[in-house]
Design a protein around this motif. Structure first.
Motif, PDB file in Angstrom:
ATOM      1  N   LYS A 100      31.572  34.413  14.133  1.00  0.00           N
ATOM      2  CA  LYS A 100      32.577  34.837  15.326  1.00  0.00           C
ATOM      3  C   LYS A 100      31.509  35.373  16.396  1.00  0.00           C
ATOM      4  O   LYS A 100      31.599  35.311  17.834  1.00  0.00           O
ATOM      5  CB  LYS A 100      33.559  35.342  15.169  1.00  0.00           C
ATOM      6  CG  LYS A 100      34.837  34.616  14.434  1.00  0.00           C
ATOM      7  CD  LYS A 100      36.276  35.317  13.999  1.00  0.00           C
ATOM      8  CE  LYS A 100      35.888  36.182  13.044  1.00  0.00           C
ATOM      9  NZ  LYS A 100      37.257  36.475  12.533  1.00  0.00           N
ATOM     10  N   THR A 101      30.645  36.162  15.833  1.00  0.00           N
ATOM     11  CA  THR A 101      29.583  36.952  16.797  1.00  0.00           C
ATOM     12  C   THR A 101      28.845  36.126  17.544  1.00  0.00           C
ATOM     13  O   THR A 101      28.131  36.380  18.460  1.00  0.00           O
ATOM     14  CB  THR A 101      28.987  37.906  16.089  1.00  0.00           C
ATOM     15  OG1 THR A 101      27.889  37.438  15.127  1.00  0.00           O
ATOM     16  CG2 THR A 101      29.878  38.908  15.352  1.00  0.00           C
ATOM     17  N   GLN A 102      28.556  34.833  16.894  1.00  0.00           N
ATOM     18  CA  GLN A 102      27.664  33.832  17.588  1.00  0.00           C
ATOM     19  C   GLN A 102      28.247  33.012  18.681  1.00  0.00           C
ATOM     20  O   GLN A 102      27.464  32.015  19.101  1.00  0.00           O
ATOM     21  CB  GLN A 102      26.927  33.016  16.534  1.00  0.00           C
ATOM     22  CG  GLN A 102      26.228  33.944  15.471  1.00  0.00           C
ATOM     23  CD  GLN A 102      25.591  33.349  14.496  1.00  0.00           C
ATOM     24  OE1 GLN A 102      26.336  32.478  13.820  1.00  0.00           O
ATOM     25  NE2 GLN A 102      24.200  33.469  13.972  1.00  0.00           N
ATOM     26  N   VAL A 103      29.525  32.954  18.662  1.00  0.00           N
ATOM     27  CA  VAL A 103      30.328  31.910  19.489  1.00  0.00           C
ATOM     28  C   VAL A 103      29.845  31.948  21.142  1.00  0.00           C
ATOM     29  O   VAL A 103      29.668  30.888  21.518  1.00  0.00           O
ATOM     30  CB  VAL A 103      31.877  32.152  19.376  1.00  0.00           C
ATOM     31  CG1 VAL A 103      32.481  31.397  20.355  1.00  0.00           C
ATOM     32  CG2 VAL A 103      32.245  31.768  17.879  1.00  0.00           C
ATOM     33  N   GLU A 104      29.765  33.067  21.557  1.00  0.00           N
ATOM     34  CA  GLU A 104      29.388  33.061  23.140  1.00  0.00           C
ATOM     35  C   GLU A 104      28.026  32.404  23.219  1.00  0.00           C
ATOM     36  O   GLU A 104      27.864  31.211  24.138  1.00  0.00           O
ATOM     37  CB  GLU A 104      29.647  34.044  23.375  1.00  0.00           C
ATOM     38  CG  GLU A 104      31.136  34.810  23.700  1.00  0.00           C
ATOM     39  CD  GLU A 104      31.953  33.827  24.384  1.00  0.00           C
ATOM     40  OE1 GLU A 104      31.471  33.226  25.713  1.00  0.00           O
ATOM     41  OE2 GLU A 104      33.149  33.806  24.066  1.00  0.00           O
ATOM     42  N   ASP A 105      27.267  32.906  22.436  1.00  0.00           N
ATOM     43  CA  ASP A 105      25.612  32.462  22.639  1.00  0.00           C
ATOM     44  C   ASP A 105      25.629  31.014  22.426  1.00  0.00           C
ATOM     45  O   ASP A 105      24.952  30.147  23.222  1.00  0.00           O
ATOM     46  CB  ASP A 105      24.818  33.153  21.723  1.00  0.00           C
ATOM     47  CG  ASP A 105      24.534  34.565  22.300  1.00  0.00           C
ATOM     48  OD1 ASP A 105      24.770  34.781  23.460  1.00  0.00           O
ATOM     49  OD2 ASP A 105      24.013  35.716  21.553  1.00  0.00           O
ATOM     50  N   LEU A 130      28.068  28.752  22.668  1.00  0.00           N
ATOM     51  CA  LEU A 130      28.723  28.068  23.678  1.00  0.00           C
ATOM     52  C   LEU A 130      27.757  27.830  24.768  1.00  0.00           C
ATOM     53  O   LEU A 130      27.557  26.667  25.404  1.00  0.00           O
ATOM     54  CB  LEU A 130      29.810  28.542  24.125  1.00  0.00           C
ATOM     55  CG  LEU A 130      31.239  28.460  23.047  1.00  0.00           C
ATOM     56  CD1 LEU A 130      32.196  29.405  23.592  1.00  0.00           C
ATOM     57  CD2 LEU A 130      31.982  26.924  22.893  1.00  0.00           C
ATOM     58  N   GLN A 131      26.912  28.742  25.143  1.00  0.00           N
ATOM     59  CA  GLN A 131      26.283  28.867  26.436  1.00  0.00           C
ATOM     60  C   GLN A 131      24.844  27.967  26.248  1.00  0.00           C
ATOM     61  O   GLN A 131      24.533  27.129  26.983  1.00  0.00           O
ATOM     62  CB  GLN A 131      25.814  30.422  26.592  1.00  0.00           C
ATOM     63  CG  GLN A 131      24.892  30.595  27.870  1.00  0.00           C
ATOM     64  CD  GLN A 131      24.630  31.903  28.212  1.00  0.00           C
ATOM     65  OE1 GLN A 131      24.959  32.743  27.675  1.00  0.00           O
ATOM     66  NE2 GLN A 131      23.836  32.155  29.384  1.00  0.00           N
ATOM     67  N   LYS A 146      32.333  25.017  27.092  1.00  0.00           N
ATOM     68  CA  LYS A 146      33.273  25.828  27.429  1.00  0.00           C
ATOM     69  C   LYS A 146      34.499  25.606  26.494  1.00  0.00           C
ATOM     70  O   LYS A 146      34.885  24.566  26.137  1.00  0.00           O
ATOM     71  CB  LYS A 146      33.850  25.793  28.972  1.00  0.00           C
ATOM     72  CG  LYS A 146      32.471  26.311  29.781  1.00  0.00           C
ATOM     73  CD  LYS A 146      33.006  26.451  31.391  1.00  0.00           C
ATOM     74  CE  LYS A 146      31.920  26.589  32.274  1.00  0.00           C
ATOM     75  NZ  LYS A 146      32.322  26.622  33.747  1.00  0.00           N
ATOM     76  N   ALA A 184      38.981  32.649  17.862  1.00  0.00           N
ATOM     77  CA  ALA A 184      37.406  32.617  17.518  1.00  0.00           C
ATOM     78  C   ALA A 184      36.972  31.889  16.336  1.00  0.00           C
ATOM     79  O   ALA A 184      35.937  31.296  16.387  1.00  0.00           O
ATOM     80  CB  ALA A 184      37.033  34.062  17.588  1.00  0.00           C
ATOM     81  N   ILE A 234      41.074  33.130  22.199  1.00  0.00           N
ATOM     82  CA  ILE A 234      40.148  33.583  23.311  1.00  0.00           C
ATOM     83  C   ILE A 234      40.930  33.326  24.504  1.00  0.00           C
ATOM     84  O   ILE A 234      41.393  32.144  24.795  1.00  0.00           O
ATOM     85  CB  ILE A 234      38.926  32.693  23.024  1.00  0.00           C
ATOM     86  CG1 ILE A 234      38.238  32.888  21.786  1.00  0.00           C
ATOM     87  CG2 ILE A 234      37.959  32.624  23.966  1.00  0.00           C
ATOM     88  CD1 ILE A 234      37.024  31.928  21.435  1.00  0.00           C
ATOM     89  N   VAL A 238      41.577  32.359  28.115  1.00  0.00           N
ATOM     90  CA  VAL A 238      40.757  31.514  29.191  1.00  0.00           C
ATOM     91  C   VAL A 238      41.770  31.261  30.263  1.00  0.00           C
ATOM     92  O   VAL A 238      42.965  31.109  29.875  1.00  0.00           O
ATOM     93  CB  VAL A 238      40.324  30.104  28.441  1.00  0.00           C
ATOM     94  CG1 VAL A 238      39.077  30.266  27.504  1.00  0.00           C
ATOM     95  CG2 VAL A 238      41.304  29.227  27.963  1.00  0.00           C
TER      96      VAL A 238
END
Length: 269
Positions: free
Chosen positions: A38-43, A45-46, A51, A59, A223, A225
């Motif tokens: 879960k801590t790696q999700v945003e990176d 996705l980017q 999105k 998450a 999350i 959105v």
């Protein structure tokens, strides 16, 4: 890159001990794919230009989705003809050893072959005999779960292209074993009886492998959105479509005439 991958969080030591023993007993050479946490999700996705397009995706669900998506990207990048993918809480049937070590039965042109069962009734045709009283059946209705499947190069490209257009809008098994199946030209198959099964399906009372994802789904953290106007329109159109039971009935009727039948996918030890 090996042609067998097991998706597993790097700190899931008990699950990995189970997999090491299981795959050794079945003479399957594999590698671990360190699952996205879960801590790696945003990176992640980017990195992939994706999105989250649904406020109902937790998450954990997004992390699971991205783990499989990244594996499909590797299939494409390494130009693999296919990849066998498993999750780390499965059991194999006794005959899985023979079938998974001799893949001469793979069709020349397939997208995905599902190896597990959730014990649901699935619309499949009579299929073709492969070996040891197992059949390979064309699948035309949803069958959830991501614990065991074979994906081809062609299938990986189809799914990646689909996801790049849709974004992350539903759990990953709904993309692979529902949305992909809806495509007329899709070639998604089911091995029957199934060759593997998840611990929680094999024994509903089992507490051997706790599922953080299941706990998340029950609590339903999300999350947040903000949907665009077009996304809201698309959501409403999809809702209307799913309410058109007559269309679904007509499709089922046509499949029945074409030799398809809803059957429970069994698992035999």
């Amino acid at each position: 890159m090996k042609k067998v991958a097991v998706v597993s969080l790097i700190d899931e030591h008990e699950r990995r001990q189970h997999i090491d023993s299981l795959f050794d007993a079945h003479n399957l050479d594999f590698s671990y794919f360190d699952a996205i946490n879960k801590t790696q999700v945003e990176d992640t996705l980017q990195k992939h230009g994706l999105k989250v397009q649904s406020a109902r995706m937790s998450a954990g669900e997004v992390a699971c989705y991205l783990s499989h998506y990244c594996l499909w990207q590797q299939v494409i990048a390494h130009k693999l003809p296919y990849l066998m993918v498993f999750e780390d809480d499965i059991y194999f049937s006794k005959r899985a050893k023979t079938l998974l070590n001799n893949l001469d039965w793979l069709p020349n042109d397939f997208d995905v072959i599902k190896l597990e069962t959730m014990h649901g009734r699935v619309m499949i045709n009579k299929g073709i005999d492969i070996m040891l009283d197992h059949k390979l059946c064309h699948m035309r209705s949803s069958h959830m779960g991501m614990a065991g499947y074979i994906i081809s190069q062609k299938g990986a490209k189809k799914l990646v292209t689909m996801i790049q257009g849709l974004g992350v809008d539903r759990p990953v098994d709904h993309i692979m074993f529902d949305r992909l199946i809806e495509q007329k030209a899709s070639k998604v198959y089911q091995v029957s009886p199934a060759l593997c099964i998840q611990d929680k399906i094999y024994n509903e009372q089992s507490t051997r492998f706790g599922s953080c994802l299941e706990e998340e789904r029950q609590a339903r953290p999300v999350i947040k959105v903000k949907l665009s106007a077009q996304q809201k329109i698309n959501r409403e159109l999809m809702r209307l479509w799913t309410q058109m039971q007559l269309v679904n009935f007509s499709r089922s009727l046509l499949l029945t005439v074409g030799g398809y039948k809803k059957q429970k996918i069994e698992y035999k030890e």
